[in-house]
Design a protein around this motif. Structure first.
Motif, mmCIF file in Angstrom:
data_model
loop_
_atom_site.group_PDB
_atom_site.id
_atom_site.type_symbol
_atom_site.label_atom_id
_atom_site.label_comp_id
_atom_site.label_asym_id
_atom_site.label_seq_id
_atom_site.Cartn_x
_atom_site.Cartn_y
_atom_site.Cartn_z
ATOM 1 N N MET A 174 0.826 -1.190 0.000
ATOM 2 C CA MET A 174 0.000 0.000 0.000
ATOM 3 C C MET A 174 0.869 1.251 0.000
ATOM 4 O O MET A 174 0.645 2.154 -0.764
ATOM 5 N N LEU A 175 1.866 1.314 0.877
ATOM 6 C CA LEU A 175 2.720 2.491 0.945
ATOM 7 C C LEU A 175 4.058 2.186 0.292
ATOM 8 O O LEU A 175 4.895 1.508 0.850
ATOM 9 N N LEU B 295 0.417 8.611 -2.501
ATOM 10 C CA LEU B 295 -0.430 8.374 -1.333
ATOM 11 C C LEU B 295 -1.436 7.276 -1.659
ATOM 12 O O LEU B 295 -1.864 7.143 -2.801
ATOM 13 N N PRO B 296 -1.841 6.508 -0.653
ATOM 14 C CA PRO B 296 -2.831 5.457 -0.905
ATOM 15 C C PRO B 296 -4.201 6.046 -1.229
ATOM 16 O O PRO B 296 -4.516 7.174 -0.844
ATOM 17 N N GLY C 110 -8.220 2.301 -0.051
ATOM 18 C CA GLY C 110 -7.049 1.518 0.336
ATOM 19 C C GLY C 110 -6.658 1.744 1.782
ATOM 20 O O GLY C 110 -6.530 0.799 2.564
ATOM 21 N N ILE C 111 -6.479 2.996 2.148
ATOM 22 C CA ILE C 111 -6.123 3.293 3.541
ATOM 23 C C ILE C 111 -7.333 3.120 4.451
ATOM 24 O O ILE C 111 -7.212 2.682 5.595
ATOM 25 N N VAL D 27 -7.829 -0.490 5.728
ATOM 26 C CA VAL D 27 -6.866 -0.853 6.775
ATOM 27 C C VAL D 27 -7.241 -0.192 8.100
ATOM 28 O O VAL D 27 -7.270 -0.844 9.150
ATOM 29 N N LEU D 28 -7.548 1.102 8.068
ATOM 30 C CA LEU D 28 -7.896 1.813 9.297
ATOM 31 C C LEU D 28 -9.196 1.282 9.900
ATOM 32 O O LEU D 28 -9.309 1.139 11.123
ATOM 33 N N TYR E 88 -9.882 12.425 4.496
ATOM 34 C CA TYR E 88 -8.688 12.104 3.713
ATOM 35 C C TYR E 88 -8.969 12.253 2.226
ATOM 36 O O TYR E 88 -10.049 11.904 1.747
ATOM 37 N N PRO F 208 -6.226 11.667 -1.286
ATOM 38 C CA PRO F 208 -4.837 11.331 -1.630
ATOM 39 C C PRO F 208 -4.129 12.499 -2.325
ATOM 40 O O PRO F 208 -3.661 12.396 -3.449
ATOM 41 N N LEU G 195 -4.277 10.530 11.862
ATOM 42 C CA LEU G 195 -3.746 9.705 10.780
ATOM 43 C C LEU G 195 -2.259 9.493 11.014
ATOM 44 O O LEU G 195 -1.588 10.381 11.545
ATOM 45 N N LEU H 211 2.361 9.283 6.519
ATOM 46 C CA LEU H 211 1.691 9.338 5.218
ATOM 47 C C LEU H 211 1.908 10.660 4.502
ATOM 48 O O LEU H 211 1.967 10.719 3.289
#
Length: 117
Positions: A1-2, A7-8, A12-13, A16-17, A50, A52, A107, A111
């Motif tokens: 991902m990173l 930036l994801p 995508g991010i 995960v979060l 967020y 990207p 965050l 990132l």
């Protein structure tokens, strides 16, 4: 991902979060990127302020504000709201004093940090 290249994506991010915060699988069909919404589980909504875009992430628009916290909480006043964001302009104390069931989670700074080397 990173990878360090870009930036994801939001989903995508967000996936995960969401999983880290809830220990539940992320359901992409519940996500509303334009409203910063990731989804809900057992009386808790999860939000991600967020985009990207590095400049946007460093701007005041990316912060959790009192106004935005009230908007998120108004979607389901009886539930808790967990908000991931790069910054906040409202304290947890103020949110509690006004009975706004929103909790800020920063965050990961890695990132969008500025590399000064």
């Amino acid at each position: 991902m990173l990878s360090g290249e870009t930036l994801p994506s939001f989903d995508g991010i967000g996936s995960v979060l969401f999983h880290m915060a809830t220990a539940r699988a992320f359901d992409p069909s519940a996500m509303r990127e334009d409203g910063f919404y990731l989804g809900a589980t057992e009386g808790q909504h999860v939000w991600l302020i967020y985009k990207p875009d590095l400049d946007w992430l460093k701007s005041p628009e990316a912060a959790l504000t009192l106004k935005r916290a009230k908007e998120f909480a108004a979607t389901d006043p009886e539930a808790r709201h967990l908000v991931f964001a790069p910054a906040r302009y409202v304290s947890q104390k103020m949110l509690a004093e006004q009975n706004i069931p929103v909790e800020f989670v920063p965050l990961p700074f890695a990132l969008y940090r500025i590399d000064r080397s």
